[in-house]
Design an enzyme around this catalytic site. Structure first.
Site, PDB file in Angstrom:
ATOM      1  CG  LEU A 204      50.934  33.355  12.287  1.00 21.92           C
ATOM      2  CD1 LEU A 204      49.913  33.738  11.221  1.00 21.92           C
ATOM      3  CD2 LEU A 204      51.719  34.582  12.739  1.00 21.92           C
ATOM      4  N   GLY A 205      51.123  29.666  13.379  1.00 20.02           N
ATOM      5  CA  GLY A 205      52.045  28.668  12.835  1.00 20.02           C
ATOM      6  C   GLY A 205      53.323  29.288  12.306  1.00 20.02           C
TER       7      GLY A 205
ATOM      8  N   GLY B 223      44.333  45.928  45.666  1.00 20.18           N
ATOM      9  CA  GLY B 223      42.902  45.686  45.871  1.00 20.18           C
ATOM     10  C   GLY B 223      42.091  46.053  44.649  1.00 20.18           C
ATOM     11  CG  ASN B 224      41.900  49.827  42.449  1.00 18.04           C
ATOM     12  OD1 ASN B 224      42.526  50.622  43.151  1.00 18.04           O
ATOM     13  ND2 ASN B 224      40.643  50.016  42.114  1.00 18.04           N
ATOM     14  CB  SER B 225      44.271  43.176  41.185  1.00 18.09           C
ATOM     15  OG  SER B 225      45.559  43.573  40.858  1.00 18.09           O
TER      16      SER B 225
ATOM     17  CG  HIS C 262      47.183  38.493  40.118  1.00 14.92           C
ATOM     18  ND1 HIS C 262      47.189  39.290  39.004  1.00 14.92           N
ATOM     19  CD2 HIS C 262      46.821  39.312  41.137  1.00 14.92           C
ATOM     20  CE1 HIS C 262      46.845  40.523  39.332  1.00 14.92           C
ATOM     21  NE2 HIS C 262      46.620  40.558  40.621  1.00 14.92           N
TER      22      HIS C 262
ATOM     23  CG  ASP D  33      46.825  38.204  35.759  1.00 19.89           C
ATOM     24  OD1 ASP D  33      46.519  37.278  36.539  1.00 19.89           O
ATOM     25  OD2 ASP D  33      47.067  39.372  36.160  1.00 19.89           O
TER      26      ASP D  33
END
Length: 492
Positions: A294-295, A236-238, A132, A162
């Site tokens: 996995l299905g 801002g830490n993202s 993001h 993300d």
């Protein structure tokens, strides 16, 4: 606008209360009053004071010195054009001028800025950050701890986790990097450090503990399995680093729980084991992340279901259905089985199963612990990617119809996994709708499954192309959306 002096606009960001780093909170400009100081530490009941000079000198500085050079600032710019209703009119262009920067009726550039953090995970200059932070960016700039700045390109962007992997454009340069640790070794109470650039004030280190593990109800990404920490994390830490006391990367800071925009001691980080999967895909040259399939479709165990199964508590992932000839079916998994472990690691819900399965390496096998009719069993399942059993035959509908502007493709297990669909194959799905197109105006969305058009069954993209080739005054359309079947009549 270029990148010269990228830090010059940080003050404007703070002054304007701009949402930065995708944490969905505004910058709160308030100064809280400090509480009056209490009695001296030695006078407080139950307080333990340092017993020696060596104890007083204990510090996180050595860990910070090893890790901070590998944490960077990520500046992302997105350039948008302002539209002018008169720009295409020759009369107005003649008298008032046109074109960007012409001082007339042109469409000057509007620059949207995003500020986040990132972590160098390879000396060649591979940077991991949040997806993001760089989503939709036209230009990306990396600012290092030592003040050097470089352009960067996106190698892989994965919305489901993300996470994004960037490559620094620095020919011949070597960069400090962090070793990616094993997040499964973390325990609640372990000390951790969060490193990033909160509010654009400059690199900042905060200290805390692991508050909880396997948080699955955060809602930040598809793989909801987060490390919770009380180390202060702010806008801002993202994309910044969560490191352990050995200086290893154990998580990528991604979100906070906050009602004011500041840190309330509840931050969430994507575990390092998921980061490894995304980085490995980027190094292999992939544009998407390849994960095991996995299905099987799963559901959460409610207290009522647990009671009917004779369980002491609602835990595990209940199998709703099993795809024919999928890995789970070949291993013997059946509808009604309760999955309780993957490689000996407990499964509490479908989200934790998706994470545990999604972080297993392709090409091997995994032990699946299940409960069937009250008896514990172990199944050995092959770790393989979802197959593209039906060619996508991707096409953008351009004929005169309500579907014009929609990008459609055939569904296979691979497509269903990418788009998070509940069907496996045999239908047509919309993967993208162009803004302002007839399909957009008709209300179609990405993920809509097209079943019928004017009474004709739609099973392949060629069927939809044929059905929309002839103009019509009215279109009777049946689609599946979110588990519901919707039929509507649309104008031609």
């Amino acid at each position: 606008m270029g990148f010269a002096g990228v830090r010059s606009w940080v003050g404007a960001v703070l002054a304007g209360g701009l949402v930065v780093a995708g944490l969905s909170v505004a910058v709160a400009q308030q100064v809280e009053r400090q509480a009056p100081a209490g009695p001296p530490a030695h006078a407080q009941a139950g307080t333990v004071v340092p017993s020696s000079a060596a104890a007083m000198k204990m510090s996180f500085a050595p860990v910070v010195a090893r890790t901070a050079p590998a944490v960077v600032n990520v500046y992302a710019l997105k350039i948008a054009q302002r539209t002018n209703p008169f720009i295409d009119d020759p009369f107005f262009r003649r008298f008032f001028g046109g074109g960007p920067g012409g001082g007339g009726l042109g469409a000057p550039e509007r620059v949207q800025r995003s500020l986040g953090s990132g972590v160098i995970v390879d000396p060649s200059g591979l940077v991991v950050t949040n997806q993001h932070v760089i989503q939709g960016a036209d230009q990306i700039r990396i600012a290092l701890n030592d003040k050097r700045e470089f352009d960067a390109e996106v190698l892989l962007s994965d919305q489901r986790t993300d996470l994004a992997v960037l490559r620094i454009k620095g020919e011949g340069a070597k960069f400090s990097s962090l070793e990616i640790g094993n997040s499964d070794e973390l325990a609640v109470g372990d000390l951790v450090l969060a490193i990033g650039d909160p509010f654009g004030v400059g690199q900042t280190v905060t200290q805390g503990i692991v508050s909880a593990l396997a948080r699955t109800q955060v809602g930040v990404s598809d793989y909801q399995f987060f490390i919770q920490t009380d180390a202060a994390i702010n806008p801002g830490n993202s994309g910044g680093a969560l490191v352990d006391m050995d200086g290893r990367l154990v998580g990528i800071n991604s979100a906070i729980y906050s009602r004011s925009g500041g840190s309330h001691g509840i931050g969430f980080a994507i575990p390092a084991n998921m980061v490894k999967v995304v980085v490995a895909s980027a190094k292999a040259g992939g544009k998407t992340v390849r994960r095991p399939w996995l299905g099987a479709k799963l559901q959460r165990v409610t207290p009522e279901i647990a009671d009917s199964l004779g369980l002491q508590r609602p835990t595990g992932a209940l199998v709703q259905s099993v795809a024919t000839d999928g890995p789970a079916a070949r291993a013997g998994l059946k509808t009604g089985d309760l999955i309780v472990a993957v490689e000996g690691q407990a499964i509490d819900d479908p989200e934790s199963l998706n994470y545990r399965w999604g972080t297993r390496p392709l090409g091997g096998k995994a032990n699946l612990g299940i409960v069937r009719q009250g008896r514990d069993q172990t199944l050995v399942v092959t770790l393989e990617p979802p197959p593209e059993s039906v060619p996508r035959d991707e096409v953008v509908i351009s004929s005169r119809s309500p579907f014009a502007g929609a990008r459609v493709l055939n569904v296979s297990p691979a497509v269903a996994d990418e788009l998070r669909l509940d069907v496996d194959e045999g239908v047509v799905v919309i993967s993208e709708v162009a803004d302002g197109s007839p399909a957009d105006a008709a209300g179609f969305r990405a993920g809509d499954i097209i079943l019928e058009v004017n009474g004709g069954r739609i099973e392949r993209t060629k069927d939809l192309v044929a059905a929309t080739r002839t103009p019509s005054r009215a279109w009777k359309v049946t689609v599946a959306r979110g588990g519901r079947t919707i039929t509507a009549v649309l104008g031609g």
